[in-house]
Write an enzyme that holds these catalytic residues in place. Structure first.
Site, PDB file in Angstrom:
ATOM      1  N   HIS A  53       2.829  -0.673  12.459  1.00  0.00           N
ATOM      2  CA  HIS A  53       2.912  -1.329  13.777  1.00  0.00           C
ATOM      3  C   HIS A  53       1.742  -0.786  14.604  1.00  0.00           C
ATOM      4  CE1 HIS A  53       4.307  -3.047  17.449  1.00  0.00           C
ATOM      5  NE2 HIS A  53       4.403  -1.863  18.017  1.00  0.00           N
TER       6      HIS A  53
ATOM      7  N   ASP B  30       6.106  -7.808  15.568  1.00  0.00           N
ATOM      8  CA  ASP B  30       4.858  -8.334  15.012  1.00  0.00           C
ATOM      9  C   ASP B  30       5.135  -9.627  14.229  1.00  0.00           C
ATOM     10  OD1 ASP B  30       3.326  -5.915  15.832  1.00  0.00           O
ATOM     11  OD2 ASP B  30       4.725  -4.972  14.456  1.00  0.00           O
TER      12      ASP B  30
END
Ligand code: NAD
Ligand code: LMR
Length: 327
Positions: A185, A162
């Site tokens: 996440h 990410d």
């Protein structure tokens, strides 16, 4: 003069899968654990396919690859392990529209419970673990609950993908910064452009803010995994493997001067109001094989809303995970 090489033992689960296929190159080429080390590997599952991967690894003639073992036996795999990439788990499928990573909890949670119990018994107490299989934060939460003799600081989950996604989005506008990703996440994660730093420690936001669509940036990063699945019909693998390598390399070999990275780590109850044991992505620096929380970042009103939303999701996932312990 010859170095005395210290072999390290690295376990990769799900080694016949698509992430591992890319990760093996990073691990075996020596760029993660330092060039003066040799590694042993043990790989559970999918034995016959893995024999093909073994042949390919042999044919790469990596000078630092000391020994390669393939096994589907957890005790054998984790015995005296120094490092573990826990990748083996079901991925989201393209045809299951609307499926979120947390929907994988039912199928994947017991994998991390069972692996945790074995790791607790047979791995080195200093083992460093990166959980990749989804839902990564909550699988790491389960793993931590299942490994009472392993320090919680040694357990982490992958949000570096990410961070790398966020970095790319900003790099399109400016040079390459370090971007903090907070939380899960998942599509509630909060990639935080307001605290991004350039490598030399300068703040990005004063330069970025005039021409930046923050909500669009956040949504793009939050949904990038889904967009990759839609396009590729498979979940991300090469970028995930690169992120695994970045995460473990920085943890083991240290971050650069002025660099901050995002790691999902187990809260000790004294981190930005995150309850104890929740596995939450936070900004860290790494030195001597230890991560250290970057403290004192002030979030403004809108950032706090994003932060709370991802924290609430993780608290709910932790409650949902309790079913694993009741089985
Ligand atoms: P894949 O299906 O290609 O490979 C998974 C492998 O795991 C398969 O070979 C399977 O046989 C094996 N496996 C299943 N159960 C196992 C077990 N109990 N022990 C050992 N191996 C087992 O999937 P992939 O694309 O490599 O993704 C793996 C996981 O990583 C998925 O859960 C995916 O959602 C997740 N993922 C996480 C991130 C992240 O940033 N955290 C990024 C990408 C993918
Ligand atoms: C990703 O972010 O690419 C992975 O977690 C796979 C997924 O399900 O999105």
């Amino acid at each position: 003069m010859h170095n005395i090489l210290v072999p390290v033992k690295v376990v990769i689960t799900g080694a016949a899968g698509q992430i591992a296929y890319s990760l093996l190159f990073h691990v075996c080429s020596g760029q993660i654990f330092g060039n003066d080390q040799v590694r042993f590997m043990q790989i559970p599952s999918m034995i016959s396919q893995l024999e093909g991967v073994r042949m390919e690894l042999e044919d790469c003639a990596f000078p630092l690859l000391n020994q390669l073992s393939i096994t589907d036996n957890l005790e054998e795999a984790f015995k005296d392990a120094d490092y573990a990439f826990l990748i083996g788990a079901l991925p989201r499928k393209q045809f299951l529209r609307g499926m979120e990573r947390k929907d994988l909890l039912k199928s994947n949670a017991s994998i991390f419970r069972n692996q945790g119990l074995v790791i607790d018994n047979v791995a080195k107490k200093s083992i460093k673990i990166l959980v990749v299989g989804n839902p990564a934060n909550t699988n790491a939460y389960i793993l931590n609950k299942s490994t009472p003799s392993i320090p919680s600081k040694n357990i982490s989950a992958l949000t570096r993908l990410d961070q790398n996604r966020a970095t790319f989005q900003i790099s399109k506008t400016l040079g390459v910064p370090n971007v903090v990703v907070w939380g899960n996440h998942s599509n509630t994660q909060f990639p935080d452009p307001k605290h991004a730093l350039f490598d030399d420690g300068r703040q990005v936001w004063p330069i970025l803010k005039a021409k930046f669509d923050e909500p669009n940036f956040i949504e793009t990063v939050q949904n990038r995994g889904t967009d990759v699945i839609k396009a590729r019909k498979l979940s991300s693998a090469m970028s995930a493997a690169k992120a695994c390598a970045d995460h473990m390399r920085d943890w083991c070999l240290g971050t650069k001067q002025g660099e901050i990275v995002s790691m999902a780590v187990v809260s000790n109850g004294n981190m930005y109001g995150i309850p104890k044991d929740i596995v939450f992505s936070v900004p860290v620096t790494c030195n001597n094989g230890e991560w250290k929380l970057v403290e004192g970042i002030e979030l403004d009103f809108s950032s706090k809303k994003y932060f709370e939303s991802t924290l609430n999701e993780l608290k709910q996932e932790a409650l949902d995970a309790e079913f694993v312990f009741q089985e």
